[in-house]
Structures are given as C-alpha cells and as structure tokens.
Design an enzyme around this catalytic site. Structure first.
Site, PDB file in Angstrom:
ATOM      1  N   GLU A 179       0.769  -1.151  -0.026  1.00 35.96           N
ATOM      2  CA  GLU A 179       0.031   0.023  -0.093  1.00 35.96           C
ATOM      3  C   GLU A 179       0.837   1.249  -0.072  1.00 35.96           C
ATOM      4  O   GLU A 179       0.721   2.143   0.830  1.00 35.96           O
ATOM      5  CB  GLU A 179      -0.779   0.158   1.138  1.00 35.96           C
ATOM      6  CG  GLU A 179      -2.041  -1.072   1.087  1.00 35.96           C
ATOM      7  CD  GLU A 179      -3.084  -1.193   2.230  1.00 35.96           C
ATOM      8  OE1 GLU A 179      -2.654  -0.566   3.533  1.00 35.96           O
ATOM      9  OE2 GLU A 179      -3.651  -1.894   2.114  1.00 35.96           O
ATOM     10  N   GLU A 378      -5.848  -8.950   0.964  1.00 36.80           N
ATOM     11  CA  GLU A 378      -6.375  -8.462   2.209  1.00 36.80           C
ATOM     12  C   GLU A 378      -7.907  -8.448   1.955  1.00 36.80           C
ATOM     13  O   GLU A 378      -8.431  -7.771   1.196  1.00 36.80           O
ATOM     14  CB  GLU A 378      -5.784  -7.531   2.734  1.00 36.80           C
ATOM     15  CG  GLU A 378      -4.421  -7.665   3.419  1.00 36.80           C
ATOM     16  CD  GLU A 378      -4.012  -6.219   3.787  1.00 36.80           C
ATOM     17  OE1 GLU A 378      -4.571  -5.385   4.483  1.00 36.80           O
ATOM     18  OE2 GLU A 378      -2.569  -6.146   3.786  1.00 36.80           O
TER      19      GLU A 378
HETATM   20  C1  BG6 Z   1      -4.094  -3.037   5.686  1.00 34.18           C
HETATM   21  C2  BG6 Z   1      -2.688  -3.111   6.311  1.00 34.18           C
HETATM   22  O1  BG6 Z   1      -4.348  -1.762   5.277  1.00 34.18           O
HETATM   23  O2  BG6 Z   1      -5.178  -2.962   6.589  1.00 34.18           O
HETATM   24  C3  BG6 Z   1      -2.604  -4.264   7.204  1.00 34.18           C
HETATM   25  O3  BG6 Z   1      -1.752  -3.716   4.935  1.00 34.18           O
HETATM   26  C4  BG6 Z   1      -3.651  -3.880   8.181  1.00 34.18           C
HETATM   27  O4  BG6 Z   1      -1.297  -4.162   7.640  1.00 34.18           O
HETATM   28  C5  BG6 Z   1      -5.097  -4.124   7.730  1.00 34.18           C
HETATM   29  O5  BG6 Z   1      -3.693  -4.707   9.540  1.00 34.18           O
HETATM   30  C6  BG6 Z   1      -6.389  -3.774   8.418  1.00 34.18           C
HETATM   31  O6  BG6 Z   1      -6.162  -2.711   9.313  1.00 34.18           O
HETATM   32  P1  BG6 Z   1      -6.432  -2.849  10.943  1.00 34.18           P
HETATM   33  O7  BG6 Z   1      -6.005  -1.344  11.319  1.00 34.18           O
HETATM   34  O8  BG6 Z   1      -7.662  -3.151  11.092  1.00 34.18           O
HETATM   35  O9  BG6 Z   1      -5.333  -3.646  11.374  1.00 34.18           O
END
Ligand code: BG6
Length: 481
Positions: A179, A378
């Site tokens: 990202e 993700e």
């Molecule tokens: C993504 C990141 O944008 O979001 C991760 O690459 C991150 O590292 C994930 O954990 C979810 O975000 P959060 O703040 O809920 O952990």
C-alpha cells in the site's frame, strides 16, 4: 488462461499476515528496530504515538505481537488444517539488515525465514512474500530520513537481492510494497510514517515531499521487479494497493467528477507500477499544485522496465463522495474514509463500511484497467470476539461478512470473467491492528488469547469461522455454508 465460469483449480485460498503484526521477538536473532517498533497502542480517542526510540515502561504492541516467531509451526499447522494453499506474509527487512545499511545480510534472519518457508512447503502452503510491509528499519530513518532520501533505494536493492537470491527456490510469488498509496493520506501522520518513515507537518501546504517518497518507492519497486525476474524468471512479481471503492453521492455530474478525482488518486500507484509511467492526470495535478519531484536520468526507463506481473490489493470498505464541501462524514473512520454516509451500507464496530458488492466492482475495475491477473491479498472483518464458557467462539458475523464477499468475488469470476489469482483474507489468526495497535480488533479464524496490553496466555483457539473457511476451501468456494 482462466476458463470463464469457474474458480481455477489452482486458486490460491489462504490468508495474509505481516511481520510486525505477528512475529514479536523484536530483538531476537539479531533483528534491528523498525519504524513499527516505536509505535504505541491507541487508546480511547487517541491515535498511536510515534516515538523516536523505544522508551522504558511503554507498551509497544509489535515487540511481542502474537509471538509467531516462536509459534509459527503451530500456526502453520492450523492454517494447513483449514486447507490453505497460500499464506501472504512479509519478511522483516531489519531481521536481514538490522540497521538497513549493512553490507552483509544477517544469517540468523535468513535462517528464520528458511525454517518458516520449509515448514509452509511441508504443509503444501505457497508463500506470497511482501518485501516491505510498513516496517522500514528505524536505522534508515535516523541516519537518512527514511524514504525521502534516495540513498535508501540502494539499501532496499541490496536487501531485495539478498532475500530473492537466498529464497529463489522457496518463494515464487512476491509483492514489492504494501500500500504505497497510503502516503496520499498524508493528513494522517501515522500513515506517512508507516509507509515512508517520514513525519510531515499536519497542515502540509506543498506536497512535493509526499510525492518524492512515492517516486523513490516506485523506483525501488520497479528495481525489485527487474532484479526478481533476473534472479528467477519464474518469479511472479506484484504490486499492492489499498483499494477503497467509492461512489458519487448523487447523480449530480459534479459528484461523479469528485468520484473520478478520488479514483485517480486510488489508481495512481498501480498505474505507475503496472503501466510503467506517470499518468498524465497526476502530472497535471503536480503542475497545478506546484509539486516538484526530483528525478534522475534513467528513472523513466527503470519504471518502464519494472512493471508488475499481477495487481494485488486489499479490500475492506467503500466511501461515498460528494462535490458539496459542506457534506461531512460521521463515524469512527473519518480519518480513513472521506465523504458522506452511505445509507445502503452498514459499518463495522470500527466504522468501516461493509460493502461486499463493492468487492465485485473493485475486481472489475482493476482487471478492466490493467488486463493483468488480480489478487485479493487482504479482506476481512475486524470485530470484538467473546469466548464462551466452554471455550467456543461463535463469530457468525465474520462468517456472514466473508460469505458475502466470497460470493461476490465468484460473480466477478463466473459472470464478469475477471482473472483472479486468489483470496488471502486478512489476519487468519488474530494479530495486532495496524491502525490502532489493539489485539481486540480481531480478524482471525484462530483466536489468540491476548488483550490490548499484550497480557494473556497467547494460546490459540479455533473459532466457528475456522471450520467454515475449511469447508469453503475444500469445495473450492462452492460450499459457502
Ligand atoms: C491494511 C494493512 O491496510 O489494513 C494491514 O496492510 C492492516 O497491515 C489492515 O492490518 C487492517 O487494518 P487494521 O487497522 O484493522 O489492522
């Protein structure tokens, strides 16, 4: 070639984690400090603080995280039990080059990832490795000012050559950066810190510093792709964008113009990394905002030669944008989400909109734009979980979220013909939240007994979603329960 109408047999089902959010062991095996190791946990109404160093008596969630460094065998076995075909994870640069600028790699760091990748292969799990997931060595920030300094490219290149050569027969799928586009949310200091290792003034007027960091990272990404292909022509090199879908608030054409503007910022990184040149809309934006980016002769050639093989992205939510400057957003996610409330969508406990159809739209947009395979690396629901007296964790809300998202991705493949490589949901095991540093923002199929101060046994328990995801994978997505 993918056959329209079905998920391919080699579809990469799995999950995604990142070193600083799970490994812990922050000073073991010769590892140096990273920019993640000086981040505190957020509290009520308080952001994570960025410290200049590790201070005594302060709790830093990355230091022990979920102790994956010591417990990876147990965790990989659990992933294998669910039938994982892939696991996206990141190498911590500071395990290999503790300060970032050493001449030679740290053998203990390489040995750790050797053990980890061997263990994954024994369980039939393909590694998908992110070279840098928000944990630049702190030494590079202190000595060189992080990614604002072009010299960091040289050190990153050394690191890439070391790991891609060492693991050339163990890793085929690589992602250069996580990202980069978070740099564009420069009003949120945490994001420019984790992305670029820089702290910018809150009321930044001229954005040249933001785009200078991004230019260095685009070059570094392109160099990694070029080197990777030279080290092993079978490598599949990808970029990774945080993809927040957006909708115009109304059919007022001005709202669509606003939506298009938001998309351009969203596509910017994957445009450069996938097409190999700066898009004209961004050059116009630089001109109009007096943004100057220092480039050297040869940079354009590097960008052109280092285009990625596939486009990976994270997908959690969508936003709704309006041309009306008075329109405001409510909810806890104001810093991440722009625009106005969408009456058609619910939000998670952390204020992130829940929009499964948006995933189908995102897949169509990205595949349509680049005509390269796309990869969801993700996706998931961060939620509070409760452990029942009998030890069970009934996370039907998570199953519901994932079922709807997987159902939409199938439509994107079955009906829209998108070439989708796989689905790696975020945090298949509970881990430290990146935005808040909490443990209680849980994404996992596997529960980890730790609280927001890192207290607990650290033991792992299977949630209801564990059994559900297992059946999804076993049926190659046909049985969504
Ligand atoms: C993504 C990141 O944008 O979001 C991760 O690459 C991150 O590292 C994930 O954990 C979810 O975000 P959060 O703040 O809920 O952990």
């Amino acid at each position: 070639m993918i056959e329209v109408g079905m998920l391919p047999n080699d579809f990469l089902w799995g999950g995604a984690i990142a070193a600083h959010q799970c490994e812990g062991a922050y000073r073991e095996g010769g590892k140096g400090l990273t920019i993640a190791d000086v981040l505190t946990a957020a509290g009520y109404n308080r952001d994570r603080e960025i410290h200049d160093d590790v201070h005594e008596g302060v709790y830093y969630p990355s230091h022990n995280a979920i102790d994956f460094y010591h417990r990876y065998q147990e965790d990989i076995a659990l992933f294998a039990e669910m039938g994982f075909k892939c696991l996206r994870l990141s190498i911590s640069w500071a395990r290999i080059f503790p300060e970032g600028d050493e001449e030679q790699p740290n053998e203990q760091g390489l040995a750790f990832y050797d053990r980890l990748f061997d263990c994954m292969h024994e369980h039939g799990i393909e590694p998908v490795v992110t070279l840098l997931h928000n944990d630049t060595p702190l030494g590079l920030v202190k000595k060189y000012g992080g990614w604002s300094n072009r010299r960091v490219l040289e050190f990153f290149e050394r690191y890439c050559v070391a790991v891609m050569t060492h693991f050339k027969d163990k890793v085929r799928y690589w992602i250069t950066f996580n990202e980069i586009n978070n740099m564009l949310k420069y009003e949120f200091q945490l994001l420019t810190w984790v992305s670029g290792g820089v702290i910018l003034p809150e009321n930044l007027e001229n954005q040249s510093a933001v785009f200078q960091v991004m230019h260095h990272q685009f070059l570094a990404s392109a160099r990694a792709v070029i080197l990777g292909h030279a080290i092993n022509p079978n490598f599949q090199m990808g970029c990774m964008t945080g993809f927040i879908m957006n909708y115009p608030a109304t059919c007022n054409p001005d709202d669509t113009i606003e939506s298009n503007k938001t998309y351009k910022r969203l596509y910017f990184c994957s445009d450069v990394q996938s097409r190999g040149y700066y898009p004209s809309y961004m050059l116009a934006y630089w001109r109009d905002n007096d943004i100057k980016v220092e480039m050297e002769p040869g940079d354009e050639e590097i960008l052109r030669a280092g285009t990625v093989d596939y486009v990976a992205f994270s997908y959690y939510m969508s936003e709704t944008v309006s041309a009306d400057p008075e329109a405001t957003s409510s909810g806890a996610a104001q810093k991440i989400l722009k625009g106005i409330d969408n009456p058609y969508l619910e939000r998670s406990e952390w204020g992130w909109t829940i929009d499964p159809v948006g995933l189908r739209i995102a897949l169509n947009k990205l595949y349509g734009r680049y005509q390269k395979p796309v990869f969801i690396v993700e996706c998931g629901l961060g939620a509070h979980d409760t452990v029942d007296t009998d030890g069970a964790i009934h996370d039907s809300y998570r199953i519901d979220y994932l079922r709807k998202h997987i159902s939409e991705l199938k439509k994107a493949v079955y009906e829209d013909g998108v070439d989708l490589m796989g689905f790696a949901s975020w945090g298949p095991i509970d881990l430290v939240s990146a935005s808040t540093g909490e443990m209680s923002k849980r994404y996992g199929y596997i529960y980890v007994d730790l609280d927001d101060e890192g207290k607990g046994t650290g033991n792992r328990y299977k949630k209801d979603s564990f059994y559900w995801y297992k059946q999804v994978i076993a049926s190659n997505g046909e049985d969504l329960g």
